[in-house]
Design an enzyme around this catalytic site. Structure first.
Site, PDB file in Angstrom:
ATOM      1  N   TYR A 110      43.521  67.681  64.723  1.00  0.00           N
ATOM      2  CA  TYR A 110      42.351  68.458  65.136  1.00  0.00           C
ATOM      3  C   TYR A 110      42.173  68.391  66.660  1.00  0.00           C
ATOM      4  O   TYR A 110      41.958  69.407  67.317  1.00  0.00           O
ATOM      5  CB  TYR A 110      41.104  67.923  64.425  1.00  0.00           C
ATOM      6  CG  TYR A 110      39.902  68.832  64.519  1.00  0.00           C
ATOM      7  CD1 TYR A 110      39.732  69.881  63.619  1.00  0.00           C
ATOM      8  CD2 TYR A 110      38.936  68.641  65.491  1.00  0.00           C
ATOM      9  CE1 TYR A 110      38.630  70.723  63.699  1.00  0.00           C
ATOM     10  CE2 TYR A 110      37.828  69.463  65.577  1.00  0.00           C
ATOM     11  CZ  TYR A 110      37.677  70.506  64.678  1.00  0.00           C
ATOM     12  OH  TYR A 110      36.584  71.338  64.761  1.00  0.00           O
TER      13      TYR A 110
ATOM     14  N   SER B 188      35.840  73.193  70.543  1.00  0.00           N
ATOM     15  CA  SER B 188      35.082  72.069  69.999  1.00  0.00           C
ATOM     16  C   SER B 188      34.928  71.043  71.109  1.00  0.00           C
ATOM     17  O   SER B 188      35.717  71.025  72.068  1.00  0.00           O
ATOM     18  CB  SER B 188      35.844  71.440  68.820  1.00  0.00           C
ATOM     19  OG  SER B 188      35.322  70.169  68.475  1.00  0.00           O
TER      20      SER B 188
END
Length: 301
Positions: free
Chosen positions: A167, A154
């Site tokens: 995250y 990501s």
């Protein structure tokens, strides 16, 4: 002849979203497909995860393209379940050429109030699950002296966001893990590359909770979500990007065109990481007019 003719690709998180698009794209280019997904919800995730019916529907799409498909329920946090999928793939197809370690979940919480279960679940799926997927599939690639890993990271692997400690940590860890895998597997002719997507137009982003989170107010629509995400991108007019954008990047990395590409971190973010810093929550002067519900955070409920 397709770019992946004769190849076998194993994709985790294959019931929908990016995983499903990877399966369709690879099958259209000639690959036989193995897909797996947890097919049940995780208590700390605020949206519904993929189902067994969705997993089977993707498998049928693959078969409709004339390719073979194995579809199995498996939680990437379970080495036993992953090993069973790998064994089934090797039994049915004789090899695995490409592994897309794609399974992932999303969550938002302040690190001071985040529960241990929230932390453990997110890192278990988004980071440890990749290690376990690689442990399961790499030995057969090493034996054949050939293979390719494509790991979904990501843009959060390169930058922090507020209320994203678990995250961000997981995605930073994915890059470190991928580099380590690459160093170990390169001498066995197994390539390892990562893709760093920005926001993608899948249910992970387009669900009631995450629409509200992206837009910053309660009751946000899909278009509100896209409007908010347009602030994220440098290329004109992009909201959440289509899953095909990630699948096309993965197709290149899986193909013979990328036979010498190893250790790459391919960013698919419409130029987000080119942009200068932005304060997502500035302190406004007293009396500044606010939009109704502005600053709403569904994860604070």
């Amino acid at each position: 002849m397709g770019r992946l003719e004769g190849k076998v690709a194993y994709i985790t998180g294959g019931a929908r979203g990016m995983g499903a698009e990877l399966a369709r794209t690879f099958a259209a280019e000639g690959a036989d497909i193995v897909i797996s997904d947890i097919c049940e919800n995780i208590d700390t995730v605020r949206y519904d995860l993929g189902t067994k019916d969705e997993l089977e529907a993707v498998a049928e799409e693959v078969r409709s393209l004339g390719r073979r498909c194995v579809a199995e329920v498996a939680d990437v946090r379970s080495q036993k379940q992953l090993d069973a999928v790998t064994a089934k793939a090797l039994q049915d197809f004789g090899k695995i050429d490409i592994v897309c370690a794609n399974a992932g979940i999303h969550g938002v919480a302040k690190f001071t109030t985040m529960t241990e279960q929230q932390w453990d679940d997110l890192l278990g799926v988004n980071l440890t699950g990749i290690w376990k997927t690689a442990k399961s599939t790499a030995p057969s690639m090493i034996e054949r002296q050939s293979g390719c890993f494509i790991i979904t990271a990501s843009v959060s692997a390169r930058e922090p966001l507020p209320e994203y400690a678990h995250y961000t940590t997981a995605k930073h860890g994915v890059i470190g893990l991928a580099r380590s895998l690459g160093v170990e597997l390169g001498p066995d002719n197994v390539r390892v590359n990562t893709i760093l997507p920005g926001p993608i137009d899948t249910y992970l982003n387009d669900n009631p909770v995450n629409r509200d989170w992206a837009a910053g107010f309660k009751g946000a629509t899909t278009e509100d979500m896209h409007a908010a995400i347009r602030n994220w991108h440098n290329l004109r007019g992009r909201g959440a990007l289509p899953a095909k954008a990630v699948a096309n990047a993965a197709l290149y990395l899986a193909s013979d065109e990328a036979e010498h590409v190893h250790g790459a971190e391919l960013v698919v973010d419409a130029g987000h990481l080119l942009l200068p810093g932005f304060n997502h929550s500035p302190v406004q002067p007293e009396g500044y007019p606010r939009r109704p519900n502005e600053g709403y955070n569904p994860y604070a409920d």
